[in-house]
Design a protein around this motif. Structure first.
Motif, short mmCIF file in Angstrom:
data_model
loop_
_atom_site.label_atom_id
_atom_site.label_comp_id
_atom_site.label_asym_id
_atom_site.label_seq_id
_atom_site.Cartn_x
_atom_site.Cartn_y
_atom_site.Cartn_z
N THR A 47 1.80 5.39 0.58
CA THR A 47 1.68 6.40 1.63
C THR A 47 0.40 7.22 1.43
O THR A 47 0.07 7.62 0.32
CB THR A 47 2.90 7.35 1.58
OG1 THR A 47 4.08 6.57 1.77
CG2 THR A 47 2.81 8.41 2.66
N GLU A 48 -0.33 7.45 2.52
CA GLU A 48 -1.60 8.18 2.46
C GLU A 48 -1.39 9.66 2.77
O GLU A 48 -0.55 10.02 3.59
CB GLU A 48 -2.59 7.58 3.45
CG GLU A 48 -2.93 6.12 3.17
CD GLU A 48 -3.80 5.48 4.23
OE1 GLU A 48 -4.38 4.42 3.94
OE2 GLU A 48 -3.90 6.04 5.35
N TRP A 49 -2.18 10.52 2.11
CA TRP A 49 -2.12 11.94 2.42
C TRP A 49 -3.52 12.54 2.37
O TRP A 49 -4.45 11.95 1.84
CB TRP A 49 -1.19 12.67 1.45
CG TRP A 49 -1.76 12.94 0.08
CD1 TRP A 49 -2.59 13.96 -0.30
CD2 TRP A 49 -1.56 12.15 -1.10
NE1 TRP A 49 -2.90 13.86 -1.64
CE2 TRP A 49 -2.28 12.77 -2.15
CE3 TRP A 49 -0.83 10.99 -1.38
CZ2 TRP A 49 -2.30 12.26 -3.44
CZ3 TRP A 49 -0.84 10.48 -2.67
CH2 TRP A 49 -1.56 11.11 -3.68
N SER A 64 -4.01 8.19 -1.85
CA SER A 64 -2.75 7.43 -1.87
C SER A 64 -2.34 7.22 -3.33
O SER A 64 -3.18 7.27 -4.24
CB SER A 64 -2.90 6.08 -1.16
OG SER A 64 -3.89 5.28 -1.79
N PRO A 104 0.18 3.60 5.63
CA PRO A 104 -1.07 2.84 5.66
C PRO A 104 -0.96 1.63 6.58
O PRO A 104 0.15 1.20 6.94
CB PRO A 104 -1.24 2.40 4.21
CG PRO A 104 0.17 2.25 3.72
CD PRO A 104 0.95 3.35 4.39
N HIS A 145 0.69 13.46 5.93
CA HIS A 145 0.66 12.09 5.42
C HIS A 145 0.90 11.08 6.54
O HIS A 145 1.27 11.45 7.66
CB HIS A 145 1.72 11.91 4.33
CG HIS A 145 3.13 12.11 4.82
ND1 HIS A 145 3.65 13.36 5.12
CD2 HIS A 145 4.12 11.22 5.07
CE1 HIS A 145 4.90 13.23 5.54
NE2 HIS A 145 5.21 11.94 5.53
N SER A 170 0.83 -1.20 0.00
CA SER A 170 0.00 0.00 0.00
C SER A 170 0.86 1.25 0.00
O SER A 170 1.92 1.29 0.62
CB SER A 170 -0.92 0.00 1.23
OG SER A 170 -1.74 -1.15 1.23
#
Length: 222
Positions: A141-143, A177, A204, A201, A139
């Motif tokens: 990186t989420e932001w 993401s 996940p 960020h 997965s």
């Protein structure tokens, strides 16, 4: 050149995240409104198969950290020797060349992270300049866009509440993401003129048995 490119499409770049299919447009990361620049690259199936085989046979270990400089070549013994190694080495070299040219740096602090757990589970801002992240496996990186965010809820301000319950953001905010192999540039709080901003960020969640393979670069100047 920078001014010409930026003025060419003002509406597109007056946003938190600038997403492009053209590597040359990563220069928009320097626009004061932009905190994230993303180059959609598409998956290289040879590299993907190489890394999957390395994980399956426990040949990649925990990854490594090193400092590289032009011509951005890595030692062969950092990677197990089976088909796909050269493709991965060339991809890392190309990314490093693009990043160094963009930032004008002398050296790059490079990490290849092999992760089976969450590295940074809370939303945060890095105390860096402009960091590069490419997720090869797992997965991304989420932001979140910072338009509707209460930055006072970052860090201690969250009062130990989960991100979704702390008041950092609400139902109007979308957690985004990248796709695999996308090249992400995250602007941190140490970038000039960015002390009260920076890309928000987090890492996940990682399911049991899953791994993430990340390439991370930070510019260094002598």
């Amino acid at each position: 050149m920078l001014k010409t490119v930026i003025n060419a499409d003002v509406e597109r770049i007056e946003s938190h995240a600038f997403i492009t299919n053209e590597p040359a447009e990563l220069i928009h990361i320097f626009h004061p409104f932009t905190q994230i620049a993303l180059w959609r690259r598409g998956v290289n199936s040879i590299i993907e198969a190489y890394l999957q085989k390395g994980l399956t046979n426990n040949l990649l270990g925990p990854g490594f950290r090193t400092i590289i400089r032009s011509p951005y070549t890595l030692a062969l013994d950092l990677f197990p020797d089976f088909p796909g190694r050269e493709a991965l080495l060339e991809d890392i070299r190309l990314i490093a060349e693009i990043y160094a040219d963009l930032l004008g740096c002398d050296e790059i602090a490079l990490r290849l992270e092999i992760l089976d757990c969450v590295m940074c589970p809370r939303f945060h801002v890095d105390r860096t300049g402009i960091r590069l992240i490419c997720t090869y496996l797992g997965s991304g990186t989420e932001w979140i866009n910072d338009e509707l965010v209460d930055r006072g809820k970052l860090g201690p301000g969250c009062l130990d509440l989960p991100d979704e319950a702390s008041g950092l953001f609400d139902e109007r905010t979308t957690i985004e993401s990248p796709n695999l192999f996308d090249l992400l540039l995250f602007k941190g709080s140490l970038w000039q003129g960015n002390s009260h901003r920076g890309a928000i960020h987090r890492s996940p969640a990682v399911a049991s048995g899953e791994h993430r393979v990340l390439l991370i670069m930070d510019a260094l100047w002598n």
